[in-house]
Design a protein around this motif. Structure first.
Motif, PDB file in Angstrom:
ATOM      1  N   GLY A 225       0.817  -1.205   0.000  1.00  0.00           N
ATOM      2  CA  GLY A 225       0.000   0.000   0.000  1.00  0.00           C
ATOM      3  C   GLY A 225       0.849   1.251   0.000  1.00  0.00           C
ATOM      4  N   ALA A 226       1.949   1.226   0.758  1.00  0.00           N
ATOM      5  CA  ALA A 226       2.840   2.385   0.816  1.00  0.00           C
ATOM      6  C   ALA A 226       3.446   2.669  -0.552  1.00  0.00           C
ATOM      7  CB  ALA A 226       3.933   2.148   1.850  1.00  0.00           C
ATOM      8  N   ALA A 227       3.799   1.623  -1.273  1.00  0.00           N
ATOM      9  CA  ALA A 227       4.351   1.806  -2.615  1.00  0.00           C
ATOM     10  C   ALA A 227       3.306   2.404  -3.549  1.00  0.00           C
ATOM     11  CB  ALA A 227       4.850   0.468  -3.169  1.00  0.00           C
ATOM     12  N   SER A 228       2.067   1.917  -3.445  1.00  0.00           N
ATOM     13  CA  SER A 228       0.994   2.426  -4.291  1.00  0.00           C
ATOM     14  C   SER A 228       0.707   3.893  -3.990  1.00  0.00           C
ATOM     15  CB  SER A 228      -0.272   1.591  -4.073  1.00  0.00           C
ATOM     16  OG  SER A 228      -1.366   2.136  -4.791  1.00  0.00           O
ATOM     17  N   VAL A 229       0.637   4.231  -2.713  1.00  0.00           N
ATOM     18  CA  VAL A 229       0.366   5.612  -2.321  1.00  0.00           C
ATOM     19  C   VAL A 229       1.484   6.529  -2.795  1.00  0.00           C
ATOM     20  CG1 VAL A 229       0.185   7.147  -0.325  1.00  0.00           C
ATOM     21  CG2 VAL A 229      -1.114   5.010  -0.377  1.00  0.00           C
ATOM     22  N   ASP A 230       2.720   6.041  -2.744  1.00  0.00           N
ATOM     23  CA  ASP A 230       3.859   6.836  -3.228  1.00  0.00           C
ATOM     24  C   ASP A 230       3.724   7.106  -4.727  1.00  0.00           C
ATOM     25  OD1 ASP A 230       6.596   7.980  -2.655  1.00  0.00           O
ATOM     26  OD2 ASP A 230       7.140   6.520  -4.198  1.00  0.00           O
ATOM     27  N   GLY A 240       1.443  18.515 -11.616  1.00  0.00           N
ATOM     28  CA  GLY A 240       1.408  19.889 -11.144  1.00  0.00           C
ATOM     29  C   GLY A 240       0.196  20.242 -10.319  1.00  0.00           C
ATOM     30  N   VAL A 241      -0.561  19.240  -9.870  1.00  0.00           N
ATOM     31  CA  VAL A 241      -1.722  19.522  -9.039  1.00  0.00           C
ATOM     32  C   VAL A 241      -1.308  19.550  -7.569  1.00  0.00           C
ATOM     33  CG1 VAL A 241      -3.275  18.463 -10.711  1.00  0.00           C
ATOM     34  CG2 VAL A 241      -2.419  17.100  -8.801  1.00  0.00           C
ATOM     35  N   ASP A 242      -2.126  20.150  -6.747  1.00  0.00           N
ATOM     36  CA  ASP A 242      -1.823  20.245  -5.319  1.00  0.00           C
ATOM     37  C   ASP A 242      -1.710  18.850  -4.698  1.00  0.00           C
ATOM     38  OD1 ASP A 242      -1.938  22.283  -2.847  1.00  0.00           O
ATOM     39  OD2 ASP A 242      -3.008  20.445  -2.308  1.00  0.00           O
ATOM     40  N   THR A 243      -0.707  18.656  -3.853  1.00  0.00           N
ATOM     41  CA  THR A 243      -0.456  17.325  -3.283  1.00  0.00           C
ATOM     42  C   THR A 243      -0.731  17.272  -1.781  1.00  0.00           C
ATOM     43  OG1 THR A 243       1.884  17.863  -2.953  1.00  0.00           O
ATOM     44  CG2 THR A 243       1.274  16.760  -5.031  1.00  0.00           C
ATOM     45  N   THR A 244      -1.429  18.250  -1.234  1.00  0.00           N
ATOM     46  CA  THR A 244      -1.668  18.262   0.215  1.00  0.00           C
ATOM     47  C   THR A 244      -2.331  16.981   0.694  1.00  0.00           C
ATOM     48  OG1 THR A 244      -1.878  20.674   0.208  1.00  0.00           O
ATOM     49  CG2 THR A 244      -2.787  19.504   2.100  1.00  0.00           C
ATOM     50  N   VAL A 249      -1.781  11.364   3.170  1.00  0.00           N
ATOM     51  CA  VAL A 249      -2.006   9.917   3.155  1.00  0.00           C
ATOM     52  C   VAL A 249      -0.669   9.181   3.130  1.00  0.00           C
ATOM     53  CG1 VAL A 249      -2.999   8.006   1.851  1.00  0.00           C
ATOM     54  CG2 VAL A 249      -4.248  10.179   2.025  1.00  0.00           C
ATOM     55  N   ALA A 250       0.250   9.625   2.285  1.00  0.00           N
ATOM     56  CA  ALA A 250       1.554   8.982   2.182  1.00  0.00           C
ATOM     57  C   ALA A 250       2.318   9.066   3.494  1.00  0.00           C
ATOM     58  CB  ALA A 250       2.364   9.628   1.057  1.00  0.00           C
ATOM     59  N   ALA A 251       2.216  10.189   4.183  1.00  0.00           N
ATOM     60  CA  ALA A 251       2.910  10.354   5.455  1.00  0.00           C
ATOM     61  C   ALA A 251       2.413   9.351   6.487  1.00  0.00           C
ATOM     62  CB  ALA A 251       2.732  11.780   5.968  1.00  0.00           C
ATOM     63  N   LEU A 252       1.128   9.059   6.477  1.00  0.00           N
ATOM     64  CA  LEU A 252       0.583   8.086   7.417  1.00  0.00           C
ATOM     65  C   LEU A 252       1.110   6.684   7.112  1.00  0.00           C
ATOM     66  CD1 LEU A 252      -1.330   7.805   9.818  1.00  0.00           C
ATOM     67  CD2 LEU A 252      -3.201   7.469   8.203  1.00  0.00           C
ATOM     68  N   PHE A 253       1.172   6.337   5.830  1.00  0.00           N
ATOM     69  CA  PHE A 253       1.733   5.048   5.440  1.00  0.00           C
ATOM     70  C   PHE A 253       3.213   4.962   5.835  1.00  0.00           C
ATOM     71  CE2 PHE A 253      -2.148   4.479   3.221  1.00  0.00           C
ATOM     72  CZ  PHE A 253      -2.240   3.152   2.837  1.00  0.00           C
ATOM     73  N   GLU A 254       3.936   6.056   5.631  1.00  0.00           N
ATOM     74  CA  GLU A 254       5.364   6.068   5.986  1.00  0.00           C
ATOM     75  C   GLU A 254       5.565   5.877   7.486  1.00  0.00           C
ATOM     76  OE1 GLU A 254       6.676   9.807   4.466  1.00  0.00           O
ATOM     77  OE2 GLU A 254       6.501   9.179   2.363  1.00  0.00           O
ATOM     78  N   ARG A 255       4.696   6.461   8.291  1.00  0.00           N
ATOM     79  CA  ARG A 255       4.775   6.264   9.734  1.00  0.00           C
ATOM     80  C   ARG A 255       4.532   4.802  10.094  1.00  0.00           C
ATOM     81  NH1 ARG A 255       0.503   9.966  12.294  1.00  0.00           N
ATOM     82  NH2 ARG A 255       1.133   8.786  14.163  1.00  0.00           N
ATOM     83  N   GLY A 256       3.605   4.170   9.376  1.00  0.00           N
ATOM     84  CA  GLY A 256       3.352   2.754   9.610  1.00  0.00           C
ATOM     85  C   GLY A 256       4.560   1.897   9.272  1.00  0.00           C
ATOM     86  N   MET A 257       5.202   2.224   8.168  1.00  0.00           N
ATOM     87  CA  MET A 257       6.416   1.490   7.788  1.00  0.00           C
ATOM     88  C   MET A 257       7.506   1.682   8.834  1.00  0.00           C
ATOM     89  SD  MET A 257       5.872  -0.200   4.996  1.00  0.00           S
ATOM     90  CE  MET A 257       7.552  -0.520   4.395  1.00  0.00           C
ATOM     91  N   ALA A 258       7.685   2.910   9.296  1.00  0.00           N
ATOM     92  CA  ALA A 258       8.711   3.203  10.295  1.00  0.00           C
ATOM     93  C   ALA A 258       8.438   2.482  11.609  1.00  0.00           C
ATOM     94  CB  ALA A 258       8.785   4.707  10.531  1.00  0.00           C
ATOM     95  N   ALA A 259       7.150   2.219  11.884  1.00  0.00           N
ATOM     96  CA  ALA A 259       6.780   1.521  13.113  1.00  0.00           C
ATOM     97  C   ALA A 259       6.920   0.001  12.978  1.00  0.00           C
ATOM     98  CB  ALA A 259       5.347   1.877  13.495  1.00  0.00           C
ATOM     99  N   GLY A 260       7.312  -0.464  11.794  1.00  0.00           N
ATOM    100  CA  GLY A 260       7.524  -1.898  11.591  1.00  0.00           C
ATOM    101  C   GLY A 260       6.297  -2.676  11.184  1.00  0.00           C
TER     102      GLY A 260
END
Length: 276
Positions: A225-230, A240-244, A249-260
């Protein structure tokens, strides 16, 4: 919303007395048979059942505090939106003035008021709900009493709105990406509706697992999922569209990855979202 509700009652033959901070907005309803009260207090005094439809509880107090002397003995069907905590405080405020509040959460737009398929969630005294059930049924095909806690209907309403607004923002995001690549909202509509329709199945599948604390990575993995969101995030950035939104969403997935959690289901991000 208030105009739609008053109109529904008039269509069903109810006597309706109303008040609006901008009196001219009631002109069409008065022409339809409603009585325009000269003040909020006069509107309260017109009957025992009072339906409120205001932006929030600050507006409720702004309108009713000057008219508090007319609240005694009234049933207040408060369909104003706010937090569960403010809703509970509002119920206490009304009780202090001799009135009882029945909280409502309207899950449809004004066009859905009075329609058979529409739903309004209620909470508060069940006996009050039952006593006024016929009048409540005018506003929605389903008047759904969820419990005695006056804040419960507000909580369920905000849960519904949390899903709705986030989902609609994701749709605007998809349209922005489509437009940046020469497609229109109509072009992607079939894909958007197919994805939306599929969510009910995902909600049902994961609900039981989450309640059981089961985040086994047997059908999906957070790492995938993290790869897909990336990929989604970079596709948006490249266009060139806004990425907020996708960046959040990607930041939440990255936190999950960092948490193992990479080998677990992506539902494991619930551990990051839950209240501590």
């Amino acid at each position: 919303m208030g105009q739609a509700m008053a109109g529904a009652y008039l269509d069903r033959g109810y006597a309706v007395t109303l008040w609006n901070r901008t009196a001219s907005r009631a002109d069409a309803l008065v022409a339809h048979g409603a009585v325009l009260a000269p003040s909020a207090a006069a509107a309260l005094e017109a009957g025992e059942l009072v339906v409120l439809s205001l932006t929030d509880y600050a507006a409720v107090y702004a309108v009713l505090e000057p008219a508090a002397g007319a609240l005694k003995g009234r049933t207040i069907v408060n369909l104003s939106s706010d937090t569960p905590e403010k809703t509970r405080a509002g119920a206490e405020w009304f009780a202090g003035h001799g009135a009882v509040q029945l909280t409502g959460g309207v899950t449809v737009s004004p066009a859905g008021v009075g329609q058979e398929e529409s739903v309004i969630l209620y909470s508060g005294p069940r006996a009050v709900f039952d006593r006024h059930r016929a009048a409540l049924d005018v506003l929605a095909g389903v008047a759904d009493h969820r419990g005695e806690d006056p804040g419960l209907a507000a909580l369920l309403y905000q849960i519904n709105m949390g899903i709705f607004w986030t989902a609609m923002l994701s749709y605007w995001q998809a349209i922005a990406l489509a437009e940046a690549n020469g497609l229109s909202a109509t072009d992607i509509l079939p894909f958007a509706t197919d994805t939306s329709d599929s969510l009910a199945g995902f909600f049902t599948f994961y609900a039981g697992r989450i309640d059981a604390g089961d985040h086994t990575g047997d059908v999906d993995r957070l790492a995938m999922g993290a790869a897909s969101v990336d990929h989604v995030l970079h596709t948006m950035a490249d266009a060139g569209v806004d990425t907020t939104l996708p960046a959040t969403v990607a930041a939440l997935f990255e936190r999950g990855m960092a948490a193992g959690y990479g080998a677990d289901s992506f539902s494991r991000v619930m551990e990051l979202i839950r209240a501590s």
